[in-house]
Design a protein around this motif. Structure first.
Motif, PDB file in Angstrom:
ATOM      1  N   ILE A   1       0.865  -1.185   0.000  1.00 45.65           N
ATOM      2  CA  ILE A   1       0.000   0.000   0.000  1.00 45.65           C
ATOM      3  C   ILE A   1       0.902   1.236   0.000  1.00 45.65           C
ATOM      4  O   ILE A   1       1.644   1.473   0.957  1.00 45.65           O
ATOM      5  CB  ILE A   1      -0.921   0.013   1.244  1.00 45.65           C
ATOM      6  CG1 ILE A   1      -1.774  -1.268   1.277  1.00 45.65           C
ATOM      7  CG2 ILE A   1      -1.801   1.266   1.255  1.00 45.65           C
ATOM      8  CD1 ILE A   1      -2.451  -1.535   2.606  1.00 45.65           C
TER       9      ILE A   1
ATOM     10  N   ALA B   1       1.335   4.899   0.453  1.00 47.95           N
ATOM     11  CA  ALA B   1       0.509   5.866   1.172  1.00 47.95           C
ATOM     12  C   ALA B   1       1.189   7.239   1.195  1.00 47.95           C
ATOM     13  O   ALA B   1       2.242   7.418   1.804  1.00 47.95           O
ATOM     14  CB  ALA B   1       0.258   5.366   2.594  1.00 47.95           C
TER      15      ALA B   1
ATOM     16  N   THR C   1      -1.465  16.431  -3.196  1.00 47.43           N
ATOM     17  CA  THR C   1      -1.662  14.991  -3.002  1.00 47.43           C
ATOM     18  C   THR C   1      -2.309  14.372  -4.247  1.00 47.43           C
ATOM     19  O   THR C   1      -1.942  13.281  -4.670  1.00 47.43           O
ATOM     20  CB  THR C   1      -2.546  14.744  -1.756  1.00 47.43           C
ATOM     21  OG1 THR C   1      -1.862  15.298  -0.640  1.00 47.43           O
ATOM     22  CG2 THR C   1      -2.798  13.274  -1.522  1.00 47.43           C
TER      23      THR C   1
ATOM     24  N   ILE D   1      -0.681  11.356  -6.379  1.00 49.64           N
ATOM     25  CA  ILE D   1      -1.377  10.091  -6.590  1.00 49.64           C
ATOM     26  C   ILE D   1      -1.494   9.784  -8.084  1.00 49.64           C
ATOM     27  O   ILE D   1      -1.289   8.652  -8.515  1.00 49.64           O
ATOM     28  CB  ILE D   1      -2.750  10.097  -5.881  1.00 49.64           C
ATOM     29  CG1 ILE D   1      -2.504  10.007  -4.375  1.00 49.64           C
ATOM     30  CG2 ILE D   1      -3.657   8.972  -6.372  1.00 49.64           C
ATOM     31  CD1 ILE D   1      -3.738  10.041  -3.519  1.00 49.64           C
TER      32      ILE D   1
ATOM     33  N   ARG E   1       0.057   6.528  -9.801  1.00 52.05           N
ATOM     34  CA  ARG E   1      -0.797   5.605 -10.575  1.00 52.05           C
ATOM     35  C   ARG E   1      -0.222   5.380 -11.973  1.00 52.05           C
ATOM     36  O   ARG E   1      -0.097   4.252 -12.435  1.00 52.05           O
ATOM     37  CB  ARG E   1      -2.228   6.163 -10.641  1.00 52.05           C
ATOM     38  CG  ARG E   1      -3.191   5.243 -11.329  1.00 52.05           C
ATOM     39  CD  ARG E   1      -4.622   5.450 -10.904  1.00 52.05           C
ATOM     40  NE  ARG E   1      -4.838   5.116  -9.505  1.00 52.05           N
ATOM     41  CZ  ARG E   1      -5.422   5.911  -8.615  1.00 52.05           C
ATOM     42  NH1 ARG E   1      -5.863   7.090  -8.964  1.00 52.05           N
ATOM     43  NH2 ARG E   1      -5.578   5.518  -7.376  1.00 52.05           N
TER      44      ARG E   1
ATOM     45  N   GLU F   1      -1.793  -0.848  -3.865  1.00 50.46           N
ATOM     46  CA  GLU F   1      -2.911   0.051  -3.604  1.00 50.46           C
ATOM     47  C   GLU F   1      -2.296   1.436  -3.396  1.00 50.46           C
ATOM     48  O   GLU F   1      -1.204   1.541  -2.834  1.00 50.46           O
ATOM     49  CB  GLU F   1      -3.609  -0.429  -2.321  1.00 50.46           C
ATOM     50  CG  GLU F   1      -4.817   0.381  -1.920  1.00 50.46           C
ATOM     51  CD  GLU F   1      -5.396  -0.087  -0.570  1.00 50.46           C
ATOM     52  OE1 GLU F   1      -5.354  -1.286  -0.242  1.00 50.46           O
ATOM     53  OE2 GLU F   1      -5.871   0.795   0.170  1.00 50.46           O
ATOM     54  N   ILE F   2      -2.966   2.457  -3.884  1.00 50.35           N
ATOM     55  CA  ILE F   2      -2.444   3.816  -3.711  1.00 50.35           C
ATOM     56  C   ILE F   2      -3.431   4.601  -2.857  1.00 50.35           C
ATOM     57  O   ILE F   2      -4.635   4.596  -3.130  1.00 50.35           O
ATOM     58  CB  ILE F   2      -2.243   4.502  -5.080  1.00 50.35           C
ATOM     59  CG1 ILE F   2      -1.343   3.641  -5.966  1.00 50.35           C
ATOM     60  CG2 ILE F   2      -1.638   5.902  -4.905  1.00 50.35           C
ATOM     61  CD1 ILE F   2      -1.411   3.976  -7.434  1.00 50.35           C
ATOM     62  N   ASP F   3      -2.916   5.225  -1.834  1.00 52.58           N
ATOM     63  CA  ASP F   3      -3.805   5.875  -0.871  1.00 52.58           C
ATOM     64  C   ASP F   3      -3.097   7.105  -0.288  1.00 52.58           C
ATOM     65  O   ASP F   3      -1.925   7.356  -0.598  1.00 52.58           O
ATOM     66  CB  ASP F   3      -4.107   4.852   0.247  1.00 52.58           C
ATOM     67  CG  ASP F   3      -5.307   5.235   1.095  1.00 52.58           C
ATOM     68  OD1 ASP F   3      -6.026   6.194   0.733  1.00 52.58           O
ATOM     69  OD2 ASP F   3      -5.529   4.585   2.140  1.00 52.58           O
ATOM     70  N   SER F   4      -3.794   7.860   0.524  1.00 58.51           N
ATOM     71  CA  SER F   4      -3.152   8.968   1.236  1.00 58.51           C
ATOM     72  C   SER F   4      -3.642   8.954   2.678  1.00 58.51           C
ATOM     73  O   SER F   4      -4.676   8.348   2.982  1.00 58.51           O
ATOM     74  CB  SER F   4      -3.477  10.293   0.565  1.00 58.51           C
ATOM     75  OG  SER F   4      -4.841  10.560   0.676  1.00 58.51           O
ATOM     76  N   PHE F   5      -2.878   9.595   3.532  1.00 53.01           N
ATOM     77  CA  PHE F   5      -3.291   9.659   4.938  1.00 53.01           C
ATOM     78  C   PHE F   5      -2.779  10.949   5.543  1.00 53.01           C
ATOM     79  O   PHE F   5      -1.819  11.546   5.063  1.00 53.01           O
ATOM     80  CB  PHE F   5      -2.754   8.450   5.731  1.00 53.01           C
ATOM     81  CG  PHE F   5      -1.267   8.494   5.966  1.00 53.01           C
ATOM     82  CD1 PHE F   5      -0.385   8.095   4.972  1.00 53.01           C
ATOM     83  CD2 PHE F   5      -0.747   8.946   7.171  1.00 53.01           C
ATOM     84  CE1 PHE F   5       0.987   8.154   5.173  1.00 53.01           C
ATOM     85  CE2 PHE F   5       0.626   9.001   7.387  1.00 53.01           C
ATOM     86  CZ  PHE F   5       1.496   8.601   6.371  1.00 53.01           C
TER      87      PHE F   5
ATOM     88  N   TYR G   1      -2.939   5.302  10.946  1.00 50.09           N
ATOM     89  CA  TYR G   1      -3.305   4.859   9.598  1.00 50.09           C
ATOM     90  C   TYR G   1      -3.016   3.366   9.419  1.00 50.09           C
ATOM     91  O   TYR G   1      -3.831   2.620   8.875  1.00 50.09           O
ATOM     92  CB  TYR G   1      -2.529   5.686   8.561  1.00 50.09           C
ATOM     93  CG  TYR G   1      -2.728   5.214   7.152  1.00 50.09           C
ATOM     94  CD1 TYR G   1      -3.933   5.439   6.480  1.00 50.09           C
ATOM     95  CD2 TYR G   1      -1.726   4.518   6.490  1.00 50.09           C
ATOM     96  CE1 TYR G   1      -4.124   4.971   5.191  1.00 50.09           C
ATOM     97  CE2 TYR G   1      -1.906   4.059   5.201  1.00 50.09           C
ATOM     98  CZ  TYR G   1      -3.108   4.288   4.556  1.00 50.09           C
ATOM     99  OH  TYR G   1      -3.290   3.819   3.283  1.00 50.09           O
TER     100      TYR G   1
ATOM    101  N   LYS H   1      -5.724   0.368   8.545  1.00 55.86           N
ATOM    102  CA  LYS H   1      -5.617  -0.524   7.387  1.00 55.86           C
ATOM    103  C   LYS H   1      -5.440  -1.979   7.819  1.00 55.86           C
ATOM    104  O   LYS H   1      -5.253  -2.862   6.979  1.00 55.86           O
ATOM    105  CB  LYS H   1      -4.433  -0.124   6.498  1.00 55.86           C
ATOM    106  CG  LYS H   1      -4.524   1.249   5.882  1.00 55.86           C
ATOM    107  CD  LYS H   1      -5.697   1.426   4.938  1.00 55.86           C
ATOM    108  CE  LYS H   1      -5.435   0.934   3.547  1.00 55.86           C
ATOM    109  NZ  LYS H   1      -6.572   1.214   2.639  1.00 55.86           N
TER     110      LYS H   1
END
Ligand code: ADP
Length: 158
Positions: free
Chosen positions: A32, A34, A47, A51, A55, A65-69, A76, A80
């Motif tokens: 992941i 992040a 952000t 992202i 991607r 998986e691409i995500d932000s926090f 975080y 998850k």
């Protein structure tokens, strides 16, 4: 299914980051990526832009998986339902900072492990800051960043 969270600024993602992710995918079932929204560290890219670049640059990879926090990384990681933090190591200069962080995180939560992956020698000197500097002065960044990032940098520094 063993997953690892790879947190960072990714401002922007470089071939060094990609190398770490590719190596991690040989060990973990899922990675992941992040993007941390850190209030102290001023980002050049938003952000959303980060992202998008991640991607575009990881289309060849499965099981990511691409995500932000925002806020505390440990919060975080818990959210998850993961217990591995992945970090990349370059030269000795990274060590002290990363060591301190990893031990602090372990003190805060004994269940969480930080795993370090050493990058390819070619990327040992590479960081997002240098890339932005080169781009700003119209240097060629194509050997350091994925194509989508080079394109985005060209837009920012026409
Ligand atoms: P941060 O601000 O959290 O350090 P970065 O995006 O700069 O975020 O880096 C995220 C992680 O990737 C860090 O563990 C960093 O050491 C690692 N990293 C960055 N560039 C490289 C590289 N060229 N080779 C190996 N690891 C790297």
């Amino acid at each position: 299914m063993k997953a690892a969270i790879y947190p960072g600024s990714f401002d922007p993602i470089t071939k060094g980051h990609i190398d770490v992710i590719e190596r991690a995918l040989k060990i973990f079932d899922r990675v992941i990526i992040a993007v941390g929204e850190n209030l102290e560290k001023k980002s050049f890219f938003t952000t959303k832009e980060k992202i998008w670049m991640i991607r575009e640059s990881t289309g060849h990879l499965k099981n990511i998986e691409i995500d932000s926090f925002s806020g505390l990384l440990l919060g975080y990681v818990k959210k998850k339902k993961c217990n591995v933090i992945l970090r990349g190591l370059r030269a000795v200069s990274d060590f002290e900072f990363e060591f301190q962080r990893a031990l602090m995180n372990r003190k805060l939560d004994g269940d969480i492990e930080t795993v370090f992956i050493m990058t390819k020698e070619d990327y040992v000197f590479l960081n997002s800051g240098i890339v932005k500097e080169i781009a700003q002065f119209k240097g060629n960044v194509s050997q350091f960043v994925p194509e989508a990032v080079a394109k985005k940098l060209k837009e920012k520094f026409p």
